[in-house]
Design a protein around this motif. Sequence first.
Motif, PDB file in Angstrom:
ATOM      1  N   ALA A  30      67.497 -15.028 -16.286  1.00  0.00           N
ATOM      2  CA  ALA A  30      67.339 -13.661 -16.507  1.00  0.00           C
ATOM      3  C   ALA A  30      68.469 -13.002 -15.648  1.00  0.00           C
ATOM      4  N   SER A  32      69.429  -9.202 -14.776  1.00  0.00           N
ATOM      5  CA  SER A  32      69.097  -7.612 -14.851  1.00  0.00           C
ATOM      6  C   SER A  32      70.115  -6.704 -14.257  1.00  0.00           C
TER       7      SER A  32
ATOM      8  N   VAL B   7      57.849 -13.603 -11.075  1.00  0.00           N
ATOM      9  CA  VAL B   7      57.687 -12.196 -11.665  1.00  0.00           C
ATOM     10  C   VAL B   7      57.243 -11.371 -10.450  1.00  0.00           C
ATOM     11  N   LEU B  10      60.005 -10.207  -8.500  1.00  0.00           N
ATOM     12  CA  LEU B  10      60.748  -9.495  -8.886  1.00  0.00           C
ATOM     13  C   LEU B  10      60.236  -7.871  -9.214  1.00  0.00           C
ATOM     14  N   ARG B  11      58.849  -7.714  -9.344  1.00  0.00           N
ATOM     15  CA  ARG B  11      58.149  -6.558  -9.374  1.00  0.00           C
ATOM     16  C   ARG B  11      58.306  -5.918  -7.921  1.00  0.00           C
ATOM     17  N   ILE B  14      61.513  -4.447  -7.218  1.00  0.00           N
ATOM     18  CA  ILE B  14      61.830  -3.277  -7.711  1.00  0.00           C
ATOM     19  C   ILE B  14      60.757  -1.914  -6.848  1.00  0.00           C
ATOM     20  N   HIS B  25      69.037   0.581  -9.068  1.00  0.00           N
ATOM     21  CA  HIS B  25      68.072  -0.871  -8.927  1.00  0.00           C
ATOM     22  C   HIS B  25      69.318  -1.657  -8.434  1.00  0.00           C
ATOM     23  N   ILE B  26      68.926  -2.831  -7.752  1.00  0.00           N
ATOM     24  CA  ILE B  26      69.820  -3.965  -7.566  1.00  0.00           C
ATOM     25  C   ILE B  26      70.083  -4.956  -8.801  1.00  0.00           C
ATOM     26  N   PRO B  27      71.284  -5.131  -9.009  1.00  0.00           N
ATOM     27  CA  PRO B  27      71.812  -5.857  -9.921  1.00  0.00           C
ATOM     28  C   PRO B  27      71.451  -7.300  -9.651  1.00  0.00           C
ATOM     29  N   LEU B  28      70.917  -8.196 -10.539  1.00  0.00           N
ATOM     30  CA  LEU B  28      70.332  -9.480  -9.953  1.00  0.00           C
ATOM     31  C   LEU B  28      70.458 -10.501 -11.366  1.00  0.00           C
ATOM     32  N   ILE B  29      70.131 -11.778 -10.779  1.00  0.00           N
ATOM     33  CA  ILE B  29      70.330 -12.766 -11.817  1.00  0.00           C
ATOM     34  C   ILE B  29      69.071 -13.799 -11.388  1.00  0.00           C
ATOM     35  N   ALA B  30      68.220 -14.086 -12.340  1.00  0.00           N
ATOM     36  CA  ALA B  30      67.160 -15.201 -11.831  1.00  0.00           C
ATOM     37  C   ALA B  30      67.077 -16.233 -12.593  1.00  0.00           C
ATOM     38  N   THR B  31      66.727 -17.370 -11.938  1.00  0.00           N
ATOM     39  CA  THR B  31      66.440 -18.598 -12.704  1.00  0.00           C
ATOM     40  C   THR B  31      65.162 -18.775 -12.510  1.00  0.00           C
ATOM     41  N   SER B  32      64.294 -19.213 -13.456  1.00  0.00           N
ATOM     42  CA  SER B  32      63.049 -19.722 -13.361  1.00  0.00           C
ATOM     43  C   SER B  32      63.011 -20.985 -13.838  1.00  0.00           C
ATOM     44  N   ILE B  33      62.896 -22.151 -13.220  1.00  0.00           N
ATOM     45  CA  ILE B  33      62.881 -23.417 -13.773  1.00  0.00           C
ATOM     46  C   ILE B  33      61.460 -24.148 -13.356  1.00  0.00           C
ATOM     47  N   THR B  60      74.399 -22.503 -10.559  1.00  0.00           N
ATOM     48  CA  THR B  60      74.388 -21.299 -11.425  1.00  0.00           C
ATOM     49  C   THR B  60      74.418 -19.980 -10.957  1.00  0.00           C
ATOM     50  N   ALA B  64      77.482 -16.975 -11.622  1.00  0.00           N
ATOM     51  CA  ALA B  64      77.234 -15.914 -12.302  1.00  0.00           C
ATOM     52  C   ALA B  64      77.543 -14.847 -11.602  1.00  0.00           C
TER      53      ALA B  64
END
Lengths: 229, 229
Positions: A30, A32, B7, B10-11, B14, B25-33, B60, B64
């Motif tokens: 994801a 964001s 999740v 991440l909540r 925020i 808000h903080i720009p982010l990239i998340a992997t959930s594998i 990854t 990114a």
Amino acid sequence: MGPLATVDFLRKLIEETPAAGDEEHIPLIATSIPQIPSRPLAIVAGGASPLPAMLACLRTLKAAGADAVAIPCNTAHHWYDELTREGGLPVIHIADAACDAVAARGLAGGTVGLIATRGTVAAGFYQRRFAARGLALECSTPEEQQRWVLPAVAAVKRNALAEAHALAVPACEALRARGARAIVLACTETPLAIEHAPCAVAASCIDATRALARACVAWWQRARAAVEA
Amino acid sequence: MGPLATVDFLRKLIEETPAAGDEEHIPLIATSIPQIPSRPLAIVAGGASPLPAMLACLRTLKAAGADAVAIPCNTAHHWYDELTREGGLPVIHIADAACDAVAARGLAGGTVGLIATRGTVAAGFYQRRFAARGLALECSTPEEQQRWVLPAVAAVKRNALAEAHALAVPACEALRARGARAIVLACTETPLAIEHAPCAVAASCIDATRALARACVAWWQRARAAVEA
């Protein structure tokens, strides 16, 4: 693409996935990037286009190995054709998913309300889909938009959910009073506002975010079945 | 690395970010594998190592554009040295963040309970950090672990939060009864279990997930200040 709407989508994706443990959940990546230019302002006020930043996100996702993309922002789907053509990945359309959810309620021929940003309303993709299914559309008036919908969305974006709830409920009630048998929450901030507390209008609401999550699970199940076949 | 724990992180990220709108808000990239091999099983039962898959995620994220990494899985920090050495990105340590949260409660010299997987307990990094701050550690007994902690974590992983809550509460109460003045929820599934419903023991709990989110916000604020200086 509000950060909280992204988290709400990810939570609903987990809830809609039939899984007994971690390994049965959908692997995902994801992005964001809350600094992407406002989608509504680009459509209705000539603001900076969010398309280059959205395409950069799609390229990041593709490079990371994504096979399909969901965008939990209704207004972003104004650029759907460019995103799918230039992004190089299939995008699961949130309005198609929401229209499937409307159809599942057996509302063919009725009037359906739409809670959406001015950008989504101006873009017209919900109207075209509703018309194709024989559904009449009821939108918020400019006054309702100004008084309730826009402030509700802004309140969610600063995590003021009680305030957002108090604004979103009358926006939905006004559509109900004008004959809407169901209301599509077609801005991904608005389900967070409605769900924040119990309210009578919730039963009439169709959550486009949850519909998108369901469409993603269906996509994942089809993709997995194709690999196993 | 349970999807719901991701999740939840991440909540909380925020919620802990002071922001009046999207763009702050903080720009982010998340992997959930979720298919990454079980971290506890690798430590206590000789299961497959999760390290190669975790390093692939770090690569990854680096590709990114990530500048720092948070891993909302306590047990994964058993491989902290390898992850930072081979992953090429700074990793904000969840146990350091949790120990800062313990210190902020003024508990120096007291006994602190630890709710964690067997893998986290066996890895020993919480014990070393608590000892360095003069804190005595109280862990669940093997019977409590088997009866309450493991089933609570498994219940969260299949989204059965009411069941998880009913299991996690007595696990915390047992630590309280043995003198723990505070309890670190040091498995990222367990805050979801405790928070699912009101309970008396919640006031004693320190949420390692929220502590990690706060540490990330502090990192982001320092990084932004450095760029602007």
